[in-house]
Motif scaffolding. Structure first.
Motif, mmCIF file in Angstrom:
data_model
loop_
_atom_site.group_PDB
_atom_site.id
_atom_site.type_symbol
_atom_site.label_atom_id
_atom_site.label_comp_id
_atom_site.label_asym_id
_atom_site.label_seq_id
_atom_site.Cartn_x
_atom_site.Cartn_y
_atom_site.Cartn_z
ATOM 1 N N ALA A 174 3.352 13.600 -5.437
ATOM 2 C CA ALA A 174 2.018 13.288 -5.963
ATOM 3 C C ALA A 174 1.153 12.546 -4.942
ATOM 4 O O ALA A 174 0.120 11.983 -5.300
ATOM 5 C CB ALA A 174 2.152 12.457 -7.246
ATOM 6 N N LEU A 175 1.559 12.588 -3.664
ATOM 7 C CA LEU A 175 0.779 11.945 -2.607
ATOM 8 C C LEU A 175 -0.625 12.521 -2.579
ATOM 9 O O LEU A 175 -0.811 13.745 -2.589
ATOM 10 C CB LEU A 175 1.462 12.177 -1.254
ATOM 11 N N ARG A 176 -1.610 11.663 -2.566
ATOM 12 C CA ARG A 176 -3.008 12.105 -2.528
ATOM 13 C C ARG A 176 -3.537 12.159 -1.101
ATOM 14 O O ARG A 176 -4.134 13.146 -0.677
ATOM 15 C CB ARG A 176 -3.893 11.187 -3.348
ATOM 16 N N LYS A 177 -3.346 11.064 -0.356
ATOM 17 C CA LYS A 177 -3.846 11.035 1.025
ATOM 18 C C LYS A 177 -3.186 9.910 1.788
ATOM 19 O O LYS A 177 -2.605 8.990 1.218
ATOM 20 C CB LYS A 177 -5.365 10.888 1.073
ATOM 21 N N VAL A 178 -3.321 9.996 3.109
ATOM 22 C CA VAL A 178 -2.852 8.970 4.033
ATOM 23 C C VAL A 178 -4.022 8.619 4.941
ATOM 24 O O VAL A 178 -4.722 9.511 5.440
ATOM 25 C CB VAL A 178 -1.665 9.491 4.878
ATOM 26 N N VAL A 179 -4.237 7.330 5.147
ATOM 27 C CA VAL A 179 -5.263 6.860 6.072
ATOM 28 C C VAL A 179 -4.557 6.082 7.179
ATOM 29 O O VAL A 179 -3.717 5.231 6.894
ATOM 30 C CB VAL A 179 -6.300 5.958 5.372
ATOM 31 N N VAL A 180 -4.885 6.404 8.421
ATOM 32 C CA VAL A 180 -4.322 5.707 9.575
ATOM 33 C C VAL A 180 -5.471 5.066 10.339
ATOM 34 O O VAL A 180 -6.372 5.762 10.796
ATOM 35 C CB VAL A 180 -3.527 6.679 10.485
ATOM 36 N N TRP A 181 -5.422 3.744 10.432
ATOM 37 C CA TRP A 181 -6.420 2.978 11.180
ATOM 38 C C TRP A 181 -5.846 2.636 12.546
ATOM 39 O O TRP A 181 -4.820 1.978 12.642
ATOM 40 C CB TRP A 181 -6.776 1.697 10.429
ATOM 41 N N GLU A 182 -6.531 3.079 13.584
ATOM 42 C CA GLU A 182 -6.129 2.761 14.958
ATOM 43 C C GLU A 182 -6.665 1.384 15.341
ATOM 44 O O GLU A 182 -6.020 0.628 16.065
ATOM 45 C CB GLU A 182 -6.685 3.834 15.894
ATOM 46 N N THR A 183 -7.855 1.073 14.875
ATOM 47 C CA THR A 183 -8.457 -0.249 15.024
ATOM 48 C C THR A 183 -9.040 -0.624 13.671
ATOM 49 O O THR A 183 -9.026 0.174 12.727
ATOM 50 C CB THR A 183 -9.583 -0.257 16.085
ATOM 51 N N GLU A 184 -9.589 -1.805 13.590
ATOM 52 C CA GLU A 184 -10.190 -2.263 12.335
ATOM 53 C C GLU A 184 -11.339 -1.357 11.889
ATOM 54 O O GLU A 184 -11.604 -1.203 10.707
ATOM 55 C CB GLU A 184 -10.699 -3.694 12.528
ATOM 56 N N ASN A 185 -12.017 -0.732 12.849
ATOM 57 C CA ASN A 185 -13.205 0.052 12.540
ATOM 58 C C ASN A 185 -13.060 1.557 12.714
ATOM 59 O O ASN A 185 -13.998 2.289 12.398
ATOM 60 C CB ASN A 185 -14.371 -0.424 13.413
ATOM 61 N N CYS A 186 -11.929 2.032 13.236
ATOM 62 C CA CYS A 186 -11.783 3.454 13.548
ATOM 63 C C CYS A 186 -10.452 3.988 13.017
ATOM 64 O O CYS A 186 -9.394 3.452 13.343
ATOM 65 C CB CYS A 186 -11.843 3.686 15.055
ATOM 66 N N GLY A 187 -10.540 5.022 12.216
ATOM 67 C CA GLY A 187 -9.331 5.612 11.658
ATOM 68 C C GLY A 187 -9.573 7.033 11.209
ATOM 69 O O GLY A 187 -10.657 7.593 11.364
#
Length: 114
Positions: A96-109
């Motif tokens: 049931a995974l909806r999405k994954v978010v990966v942040w490389e920096t605080e402002n960019c992902g």
């Protein structure tokens, strides 16, 4: 009405991008942050959809902490590619995974979902 279970976890890793369109990409590191979103359509007797601790433990075991990502992956370890890889790993365990978010920096992902 469904719930969305959300878990965040940080890991530290170095990388350099291959085929980068700007100036040469030197080896550098980040404190990456991952956000996982999993749908839950019902709750267990304790009132939980999925135990946060279980998800966090799986992330801890899976994420390449203190590694050079270029040696871990056969692809260029951009935030986009890491998000897609992690989505594939998590989808096997959490359908049931909806999405994954990966942040490389605080402002960019980057986020990945199907």
């Amino acid at each position: 009405m469904p719930w969305t279970i959300r878990v965040k976890r940080k890991f530290n890793a170095a990388h350099f991008l291959t085929d980068y369109h700007g100036s040469p990409e030197p080896l550098h590191g980040h404190t990456w942050e991952v956000e996982v979103y999993i749908d839950a359509h019902e709750l267990d007797r304790g009132g939980m959809g999925i135990d946060f601790v279980e998800i966090d433990r799986f992330l801890q075991e899976t994420l390449p902490d203190y590694r050079l990502l270029n040696e871990v992956f056969e692809f260029s370890p951009s935030a986009e590619n890491v998000a897609r890889w992690l989505y594939g790993v998590l989808k096997d365990r959490y359908p049931a995974l909806r999405k994954v978010v990966v942040w490389e920096t605080e402002n960019c992902g980057a986020e990945y979902y199907e």
